[in-house]
Design a protein around this motif. Structure first.
Motif, PDB file in Angstrom:
ATOM      1  N   PRO A 100      14.910  36.420  17.438  1.00  0.00           N
ATOM      2  CA  PRO A 100      13.466  36.138  17.148  1.00  0.00           C
ATOM      3  C   PRO A 100      12.942  34.562  17.775  1.00  0.00           C
ATOM      4  CG  PRO A 100      15.121  35.539  14.847  1.00  0.00           C
ATOM      5  CD  PRO A 100      16.044  36.208  16.617  1.00  0.00           C
ATOM      6  N   ASP A 157       9.492  32.520  17.437  1.00  0.00           N
ATOM      7  CA  ASP A 157       8.050  32.232  17.173  1.00  0.00           C
ATOM      8  C   ASP A 157       7.092  32.330  17.899  1.00  0.00           C
ATOM      9  OD1 ASP A 157       9.977  31.147  14.334  1.00  0.00           O
ATOM     10  OD2 ASP A 157      10.653  29.949  15.133  1.00  0.00           O
ATOM     11  N   GLY A 209       9.609  44.625  13.454  1.00  0.00           N
ATOM     12  CA  GLY A 209       9.978  43.580  12.077  1.00  0.00           C
ATOM     13  C   GLY A 209       9.084  42.407  12.187  1.00  0.00           C
ATOM     14  N   ARG A 210       9.818  41.454  12.670  1.00  0.00           N
ATOM     15  CA  ARG A 210       9.639  40.147  12.707  1.00  0.00           C
ATOM     16  C   ARG A 210       8.694  39.362  14.282  1.00  0.00           C
ATOM     17  NH1 ARG A 210      11.122  34.461  13.989  1.00  0.00           N
ATOM     18  NH2 ARG A 210       9.655  33.196  12.420  1.00  0.00           N
ATOM     19  N   LYS A 211       7.992  39.885  14.379  1.00  0.00           N
ATOM     20  CA  LYS A 211       7.128  39.616  15.647  1.00  0.00           C
ATOM     21  C   LYS A 211       6.728  38.411  16.119  1.00  0.00           C
ATOM     22  CE  LYS A 211       5.214  44.348  16.102  1.00  0.00           C
ATOM     23  NZ  LYS A 211       3.996  45.192  15.793  1.00  0.00           N
ATOM     24  N   PRO A 212       7.136  37.910  16.533  1.00  0.00           N
ATOM     25  CA  PRO A 212       6.057  36.569  17.095  1.00  0.00           C
ATOM     26  C   PRO A 212       4.917  36.631  16.846  1.00  0.00           C
ATOM     27  CG  PRO A 212       6.741  37.636  19.525  1.00  0.00           C
ATOM     28  CD  PRO A 212       7.585  38.273  18.177  1.00  0.00           C
ATOM     29  N   ARG A 213       3.831  35.273  16.828  1.00  0.00           N
ATOM     30  CA  ARG A 213       3.010  35.055  17.331  1.00  0.00           C
ATOM     31  C   ARG A 213       2.149  35.141  18.838  1.00  0.00           C
ATOM     32  NH1 ARG A 213       0.679  30.132  12.550  1.00  0.00           N
ATOM     33  NH2 ARG A 213       1.132  31.784  10.488  1.00  0.00           N
ATOM     34  N   LEU A 266       4.618  28.665   9.791  1.00  0.00           N
ATOM     35  CA  LEU A 266       5.666  29.535  10.122  1.00  0.00           C
ATOM     36  C   LEU A 266       6.959  29.362   8.579  1.00  0.00           C
ATOM     37  CD1 LEU A 266       5.694  29.117  13.739  1.00  0.00           C
ATOM     38  CD2 LEU A 266       5.092  30.886  12.289  1.00  0.00           C
TER      39      LEU A 266
END
Length: 118
Positions: free
Chosen positions: A44, A46, A69-73, A118
């Motif tokens: 991942p 950020d 899933g957890r996508k970055p900015r 975050l």
């Protein structure tokens, strides 16, 4: 904050890596869209600092293929400063758009803004 910088120009990558590390961030670099997608799958991030003009997949294709899933900015940092490019990048999920050439303090302020919450 863990940041992936994607750009095919060494004259952009090296200074950005230095500045972001100096500001206390962990930084990884990619020179192609395919390399960026591979790194995003491995772990991942950020924040994704993304150029639109890459030698293989352009930045728009990278935005369309971000892992689920957890996508970055996403901060798009590009020489393509047309309004249509900005609108398309934002529609594909980018949260910020900066045209090259850019001010270092402006970039660091934008990174700070995107890191909040975050």
């Amino acid at each position: 904050m863990r940041i992936l910088v994607v750009d095919d120009e060494e004259s952009i990558l090296v200074p950005l890596e230095f500045l972001l590390k100096k500001a206390g961030h962990e930084v990884a670099l990619a020179r192609t869209g395919a390399e960026a997608l591979r790194l995003l799958e491995e772990g991942p991030f950020d924040l994704l600092v993304l150029d639109l003009m890459l030698p293989d997949l352009d930045g728009f294709a990278v935005l369309e293929r971000l892992p689920q899933g957890r996508k970055p900015r996403v901060l798009v940092l590009t020489a393509r400063g047309r309004e249509a490019d900005r609108a398309k990048a934002l529609a594909l999920g980018a949260e910020a758009f900066m045209a090259k050439p850019f001010g270092i303090q402006d970039l660091l302020a934008e990174v700070q803004r995107l890191s909040e919450g975050l």
